[in-house]
Write a protein that holds these residues in place. Structure first.
Motif, PDB file in Angstrom:
ATOM      1  N   ARG A   1     -50.656-110.793  -4.092  1.00 48.09           N
ATOM      2  CA  ARG A   1     -49.897-111.336  -2.971  1.00 48.09           C
ATOM      3  C   ARG A   1     -48.405-111.083  -3.218  1.00 48.09           C
ATOM      4  NH1 ARG A   1     -50.921-115.388   0.728  1.00 48.09           N
ATOM      5  NH2 ARG A   1     -52.859-115.994  -0.291  1.00 48.09           N
ATOM      6  N   CYS A   2     -47.694-110.661  -2.183  1.00 49.57           N
ATOM      7  CA  CYS A   2     -46.259-110.390  -2.314  1.00 49.57           C
ATOM      8  C   CYS A   2     -45.487-111.701  -2.501  1.00 49.57           C
ATOM      9  CB  CYS A   2     -45.765-109.655  -1.073  1.00 49.57           C
ATOM     10  SG  CYS A   2     -44.009-109.280  -1.124  1.00 49.57           S
ATOM     11  N   ASP A   3     -44.330-111.622  -3.151  1.00 47.35           N
ATOM     12  CA  ASP A   3     -43.480-112.807  -3.323  1.00 47.35           C
ATOM     13  C   ASP A   3     -43.127-113.456  -1.983  1.00 47.35           C
ATOM     14  OD1 ASP A   3     -43.497-112.492  -6.026  1.00 47.35           O
ATOM     15  OD2 ASP A   3     -41.600-111.373  -6.102  1.00 47.35           O
ATOM     16  N   CYS A   4     -43.090-112.655  -0.914  1.00 48.96           N
ATOM     17  CA  CYS A   4     -42.750-113.212   0.401  1.00 48.96           C
ATOM     18  C   CYS A   4     -43.932-113.981   0.989  1.00 48.96           C
ATOM     19  CB  CYS A   4     -42.317-112.108   1.364  1.00 48.96           C
ATOM     20  SG  CYS A   4     -43.684-111.122   2.009  1.00 48.96           S
ATOM     21  N   GLY A   5     -45.091-113.928   0.334  1.00 51.71           N
ATOM     22  CA  GLY A   5     -46.245-114.710   0.788  1.00 51.71           C
ATOM     23  C   GLY A   5     -47.330-113.875   1.452  1.00 51.71           C
TER      24      GLY A   5
ATOM     25  N   TYR B   1     -46.152-100.797  -0.790  1.00 54.84           N
ATOM     26  CA  TYR B   1     -44.967-101.566  -0.397  1.00 54.84           C
ATOM     27  C   TYR B   1     -45.373-102.625   0.626  1.00 54.84           C
ATOM     28  CZ  TYR B   1     -42.069 -98.217  -2.841  1.00 54.84           C
ATOM     29  OH  TYR B   1     -41.501 -97.456  -3.827  1.00 54.84           O
ATOM     30  N   CYS B   2     -44.741-103.799   0.544  1.00 53.04           N
ATOM     31  CA  CYS B   2     -45.102-104.897   1.445  1.00 53.04           C
ATOM     32  C   CYS B   2     -44.785-104.534   2.896  1.00 53.04           C
ATOM     33  CB  CYS B   2     -44.354-106.169   1.042  1.00 53.04           C
ATOM     34  SG  CYS B   2     -44.685-107.559   2.144  1.00 53.04           S
ATOM     35  N   LYS B   3     -45.730-104.840   3.766  1.00 46.82           N
ATOM     36  CA  LYS B   3     -45.575-104.516   5.171  1.00 46.82           C
ATOM     37  C   LYS B   3     -44.445-105.334   5.796  1.00 46.82           C
ATOM     38  CE  LYS B   3     -48.377-103.959   9.308  1.00 46.82           C
ATOM     39  NZ  LYS B   3     -49.571-104.415  10.018  1.00 46.82           N
ATOM     40  N   LYS B   4     -44.247-106.542   5.275  1.00 44.50           N
ATOM     41  CA  LYS B   4     -43.271-107.439   5.879  1.00 44.50           C
ATOM     42  C   LYS B   4     -41.871-107.260   5.282  1.00 44.50           C
ATOM     43  CE  LYS B   4     -42.866-112.422   6.132  1.00 44.50           C
ATOM     44  NZ  LYS B   4     -43.656-113.582   5.684  1.00 44.50           N
ATOM     45  N   CYS B   5     -41.780-107.294   3.936  1.00 44.32           N
ATOM     46  CA  CYS B   5     -40.433-107.305   3.322  1.00 44.32           C
ATOM     47  C   CYS B   5     -40.101-106.009   2.591  1.00 44.32           C
ATOM     48  CB  CYS B   5     -40.291-108.514   2.398  1.00 44.32           C
ATOM     49  SG  CYS B   5     -41.192-108.328   0.849  1.00 44.32           S
ATOM     50  N   ARG B   6     -41.014-105.044   2.593  1.00 46.57           N
ATOM     51  CA  ARG B   6     -40.799-103.706   2.012  1.00 46.57           C
ATOM     52  C   ARG B   6     -40.693-103.701   0.486  1.00 46.57           C
ATOM     53  NH1 ARG B   6     -42.868-101.114   5.658  1.00 46.57           N
ATOM     54  NH2 ARG B   6     -42.103 -99.194   4.739  1.00 46.57           N
TER      55      ARG B   6
HETATM   56 ZN   LIG Z   1     -43.350-109.095   1.061  1.00 45.94          ZN
END
Ligand SMILES: [Zn+2]
Length: 357
Positions: free
Chosen positions: A139-143, A152-157
């Protein structure tokens, strides 16, 4: 020859200090919110499987108190509950069932909630048709939980860290097993997750391999043990899992040298499940290491580690590595799986559809 009684006395004290540490963490809002359900499991399992009656009693009463607190905050399964939240409900139900407390109605609610999830949602892959792969990120740090294959995270890259296939497998083994015990299908059946054993074998070893992958593989193997012996309720015959037994034995010394009490704790209780006795050199080596490496505050592992889950989990596994078990004989949690293991890898693939949950 006074070493043995001394070691027993210090082992009992050491276990209680460890449990006190975990219970103190459970008493904090942060600790309880981030790790409460697993702490309930920790106390319930110590309460269910320990040979020492006073330890059983202490752990059961703590499990019950923590579970009551959890239940006050989670009376109903929310209609939009995430897979993680549903799994938390399952963990609490499993823990309580181990100390004789059942709630048929709540189990039915959880069963309904879990039906909304595909295997992909619940486990990150579909074990009916594919083995675990190295393509699921943490899970990304952004949640955000990102889709498989993303780097790469779809939301925060932000760049994502990928879980090894052993870690994905270990989590699926544990969550499908525990759900199955509660009569709940969480994404897939346990037998469908276990059936990839032949594909996962030839476990990574040595210095050529990434250290994290080796750790994940060892944790996957200890979770084969825990799910096949109902979390240290039964002993397992090494004949059923010769490669796993050898792999665990081969990694004890390295866990001591690398100062890895989290791994060592799981190695020790798993090896004892396979029947290694207290006087065996590997058990002695690991036990002495754990007794000598406990922190002032009763925990194990790096006392400066900020991740409270890691500190609790390390302490929990060290306790499990040290305590003695009230084994209920040699058998599998699901005796139907015995023919799969006895007849070798191919049979696992062939019989996969015969077992429920
Ligand atoms: Zn993220």
């Amino acid at each position: 020859m006074t070493k043995v009684p001394d070691q027993i006395a210090s082992r009992e004290t050491s276990i209680k200090r460890g449990l006190d540490f975990i219970y103190r963490v459970a008493g904090t809002t942060d600790g309880f919110d981030s790790y409460g359900t697993l702490l309930i499991c920790c106390f319930a399992l110590v309460g269910a499987t320990s040979r020492d009656a006073s330890l059983r009693q202490l752990a059961r009463s703590r499990a019950q108190r923590l579970a009551q607190r959890w239940a006050r905050a989670h009376r109903l399964v929310p209609a939009d509950a995430s897979p993680d939240l549903v799994l938390d409900f399952v963990l609490v139900r499993y823990a309580l069932s181990r100390i004789g407390l059942r709630d048929v109605e709540l189990n039915a609610q959880i069963r309904t909630a879990a039906k909304r999830f595909s295997a992909q949602d619940a486990l990150g892959f579909n074990p009916v048709s594919e083995p675990p792969e190295n393509d699921l990120s943490y899970r990304c740090d952004c949640g955000l939980k990102n889709q498989r294959g993303r780097t790469y995270c779809k939301k925060c890259r932000k760049r994502l860290e990928t879980q090894s296939r052993y870690r994905v497998w270990m989590r699926a083994l544990a969550s499908t097993y525990v759900s199955g015990r509660c009569g709940i299908l969480f994404g897939a059946r346990y037998a469908d997750v276990l059936k990839w054993l032949p594909v996962m074998r030839r476990y990574p070893a040595g210095t050529d391999e990434d250290e994290e992958v080796v750790r994940d593989a060892i944790f996957a193997v200890t979770h084969i043990v825990y799910t096949l012996n109902d979390y240290n309720t039964y002993r397992l015959s090494p004949r059923w899992l010769p490669q796993e037994f050898a792999y665990l034995k081969a990694n004890v010394e390295a866990a001591c040298v690398n100062h890895d009490p989290e791994l060592l704790g799981e190695l020790l209780d798993s090896l004892r499940a396979f029947g290694l006795p207290a006087g065996h050199p590997l058990i002695d080596r690991g036990t002495s290491y754990l007794l000598a490496s406990q922190n002032e505050d009763g925990s194990w592992g790096d006392p400066d580690e900020e991740n409270i889950r890691a500190r609790c989990h390390t302490t929990w596994t060290a306790i499990d590595g040290l305590r003695t078990y009230a084994w209920r004989g040699e058998r599998l949690s699901r005796p139907a799986l015995e023919s799969m293991l006895k007849h070798g890898p191919n049979r696992i693939m062939l019989t996969r559809n015969r077992h429920s949950l």
